[in-house]
Design a protein around this motif. Structure first.
Motif: not given
Length: 314
Positions: A44-46, A95-100, A122-128
């Motif tokens: 994911v290019n953020y 995207e994060m919903g699809i990955f989850a 940033g917080r969510r990508l680390i948490e997940e």
């Protein structure tokens, strides 16, 4: 005049030499964890909020969006700015919903300033359980920097991620390619396991950087959602899915025939793949690859650590 036969490397005296051979016909025979024949890394290019814009004092507007048009650089491109904002407001969460839902982890090529502007990402990508790989302090061309400017940019990026995400990145990837100094500076910084600033292979490999063995986990641009907004690109999500399915099928076939596992990079951008129909194609590609039972969805740092363990340098 007789032909001049050269060795496999050119040395230009500045920066890395070129290697035209690599693993050649004989890459190492191995399987990924769980016996998988393909390691699929979704990137994911953020970049949203770190791109070139007049509000950032750049004197120019970025142009990689849904509609690419040259606008007088003295005029704010509010349309383009809002296209980037879509990525951080909507696309990244889709995207994060699809990955989850799929239960997979990915690598975020994240620009530090983009995370500063939306720290919840940033917080969510680390948490997940996703990986943060440094895509620079801002989304700018490193090859246009001086060595000192580039060193400072790398330092700022690492420091920023430590504050916003609670951990530093162990991977590095530039916008549009590195400078002749980038790899040396990445090694000099001391905390990076790998860089992805290469497109010349489909497996990790080592390079010598000033006497230090350094791991490269190469990237690829063919299976990339930027083709949705390029003239030679995808006309629909079905094109993206079809391309991805063909890549998975081919790599699995080659691995079965040769005993050599393969790696597949899939590049995405929230402002592009985050649109509903395109996101559906990404979800279907993930579902197809999972259905083979033969694909390891891996972060790039996981691929790097596997390689460092199974194929230590030297």
């Amino acid at each position: 005049m007789a032909p001049q036969f050269l060795n496999n490397q050119d040395d230009f005296g500045s920066g890395p030499s070129r290697d035209y051979v690599g693993y050649g016909e004989h890459p190492p025979e191995f399987s990924w964890p769980g016996g998988a024949s393909v390691a699929m890394n979704i990137v994911v290019n953020y970049e949203e909020g770190s791109e070139y814009s007049l509000p950032m004092g750049d004197g120019r507007n970025d142009m990689l969006g849904e509609v690419n048009r040259p606008l007088d650089p003295s005029i704010r491109d509010l349309a383009m700015e809002s296209m980037y904002e879509y990525g951080s407001r909507v696309g990244v969460w889709r995207e994060m919903g699809i990955f989850a839902e799929a239960g997979i982890n990915c690598t975020f090529f994240a620009c530090a300033v983009a995370i500063e502007r939306n720290p919840e990402v940033g917080r969510r990508l680390i948490e997940e359980g996703h990986e943060i790989c440094s895509h620079g302090y801002r989304w700018v061309e490193h090859y246009a920097m001086t060595r000192d400017e580039e060193r400072e940019s790398i330092r700022l990026a690492v420091e920023s991620f430590e504050k916003t995400c609670g951990e530093r990145p162990v991977g590095w990837y530039c916008r549009y390619g590195p400078s002749v100094h980038t790899r040396e500076l990445v090694v000099e910084e001391g905390g990076f396991l790998y860089d992805g600033d290469s497109y010349n292979d489909e497996l990790p490999y080592y390079v010598d950087v000033g006497g230090t063995s350094h791991l490269v986990v190469p990237y690829a641009l063919d299976l990339n959602d930027v083709r949705f907004v390029m003239p030679q690109g995808y006309s629909s999500g079905e094109d993206f899915f079809s391309d991805g399915k063909a890549a998975v099928d081919r790599l699995r076939h080659e691995a079965e025939r040769s005993g050599v596992a393969r790696m597949l990079s899939v590049g995405t951008h929230p402002r592009l793949i985050g649109r509903p129909a395109r996101a559906d194609a990404l979800a279907r590609l993930i579902d197809y690859a999972q259905g083979t039972g033969d694909v390891w969805f891996a972060r790039r740092d996981e691929i790097a650590r596997f390689w460092l363990s199974e194929f230590p340098s030297g």
